[in-house]
Motif scaffolding. Sequence first.
Motif, mmCIF file in Angstrom:
data_model
loop_
_atom_site.group_PDB
_atom_site.id
_atom_site.type_symbol
_atom_site.label_atom_id
_atom_site.label_comp_id
_atom_site.label_asym_id
_atom_site.label_seq_id
_atom_site.Cartn_x
_atom_site.Cartn_y
_atom_site.Cartn_z
ATOM 1 N N VAL A 125 0.776 -1.402 0.182
ATOM 2 C CA VAL A 125 0.109 0.110 0.277
ATOM 3 C C VAL A 125 0.861 1.276 -0.139
ATOM 4 N N GLN A 126 2.011 1.294 0.860
ATOM 5 C CA GLN A 126 2.934 2.460 0.879
ATOM 6 C C GLN A 126 3.590 2.504 -0.478
ATOM 7 N N ALA A 127 3.993 1.601 -1.380
ATOM 8 C CA ALA A 127 4.730 1.739 -2.553
ATOM 9 C C ALA A 127 3.760 2.149 -3.490
ATOM 10 N N THR A 128 2.485 1.694 -3.515
ATOM 11 C CA THR A 128 1.289 2.080 -4.365
ATOM 12 C C THR A 128 0.995 3.562 -4.362
ATOM 13 N N LYS A 129 0.918 4.090 -2.927
ATOM 14 C CA LYS A 129 0.693 5.374 -2.695
ATOM 15 C C LYS A 129 1.777 6.315 -3.061
ATOM 16 N N THR A 130 2.890 5.915 -2.913
ATOM 17 C CA THR A 130 4.240 6.665 -3.487
ATOM 18 C C THR A 130 4.072 6.992 -4.929
ATOM 19 N N PHE A 131 3.944 5.833 -5.617
ATOM 20 C CA PHE A 131 3.768 5.862 -7.263
ATOM 21 C C PHE A 131 2.474 6.706 -7.546
ATOM 22 N N LYS A 154 -6.375 0.935 6.167
ATOM 23 C CA LYS A 154 -6.942 1.643 7.444
ATOM 24 C C LYS A 154 -5.668 2.243 8.217
ATOM 25 N N SER A 155 -4.586 1.309 8.488
ATOM 26 C CA SER A 155 -3.501 1.918 9.398
ATOM 27 C C SER A 155 -2.832 3.035 8.780
ATOM 28 N N LEU A 156 -2.813 3.166 7.465
ATOM 29 C CA LEU A 156 -2.269 4.110 6.509
ATOM 30 C C LEU A 156 -3.131 5.300 6.248
ATOM 31 N N ASN A 157 -4.512 5.009 6.680
ATOM 32 C CA ASN A 157 -5.501 6.361 6.240
ATOM 33 C C ASN A 157 -5.637 6.768 5.051
ATOM 34 N N ILE A 158 -5.634 5.453 4.323
ATOM 35 C CA ILE A 158 -5.885 5.579 3.070
ATOM 36 C C ILE A 158 -7.383 4.974 2.561
ATOM 37 N N GLN A 159 -8.039 5.862 1.727
ATOM 38 C CA GLN A 159 -9.566 5.304 1.581
ATOM 39 C C GLN A 159 -9.629 4.175 0.583
ATOM 40 N N SER A 179 -3.648 1.017 -8.653
ATOM 41 C CA SER A 179 -4.622 0.869 -7.440
ATOM 42 C C SER A 179 -4.345 0.000 -6.555
ATOM 43 N N TYR A 180 -5.366 -0.084 -5.606
ATOM 44 C CA TYR A 180 -5.124 -1.180 -4.701
ATOM 45 C C TYR A 180 -6.264 -2.319 -4.541
#
Length: 323
Positions: free
Chosen positions: A234-240, A318-323, A275-276
């Motif tokens: 999730v962190q890698a995807t959000k970064t991209f 949820k832990s990273l506050n991503i919808q 996407s996730y």
Amino acid sequence: MTKVFGKTLIAMTLLAAAGAQAQEVVRLGNLKFAHYGAVSYIKEIAPKCGIKVEEKIFPKGLDVMQAIIAGELDVGTTASEAAISGRAGGAPIFVVAGFAKGGARLVARPDLKITSVPQLKGKRVGVTRGGIQEVLLLAELAKHNMKADAAPGKDVQLVFLPYADLNQALLGKQIDAMMQSEPQSSQAINKGFGAEVLKPYDTPIGEPIRTMVMTEKFYKERRPVAEKFMRCFVQATKTFIDNKSLAEKYVREVVFKGQITTDDFNDAIGNSEYSYDITPEHIQITTDTMVKTGVGRMSKPPVAKDWVKTDLLDAAKKSLNIQ
């Protein structure tokens, strides 16, 4: 005696630490496409996530499934059809996330001026056997009551080639059109030997979602490591998603070693965004379409709700506050 005991204790502690460290390794199978780049990036930030990721690149999704069945991988990425075929064939996997959507394009030789699917009648169309592109191609043809086969005589003659060989076949006019992945389809267009006919997202599947799968063993028996890996994904995807320049630099320079241009990258990701998410409904519709088109030839198609598990993804977001 005390010294010996002390040395023994130190040795046991070091062995235990080494064992714990070894247990933190996650074996990842991935493919070489622009929209698989965020998954590759996981290994770069993995130490910060408390894990080590060993990535192995495969030619196609079905090869990833074979490696999973052989016990060589913990996590794999592939288009949904390979995951579905793999599960139907006994691969002990769960779908745990969707890391990209789209990523397919019907491209034809510009000199043929093909602008619609019916104009493929009598033409040779290249596609990779068993890939999501084959599912989408056959679904598009079915919409127009068109039949296809590798042997001549149907409305469309299929020419099965690896992704890496399709562009060369179109350039050499060995095929008239191709249903290709990204960034190869964008490259064909940008280099002038391909013209877009359509993005094949008007079938029941919609935009195909690329799937991340975990082995049942990894998901169940190494739960803390699986949780760390999913947070890292999730962190890698959000970064991209947030840092497009970093994403471009990594995919162009690290994944493709300078073989694609900025335009190729931008066009590819414009048609295959990171996407996730994934749903059992999407996997079920894809499964049903595979059954209708005959791709995968499954004797017992898997039921999506039995093997799509998004609890790790939901917790990570949820832990990273991503919808």
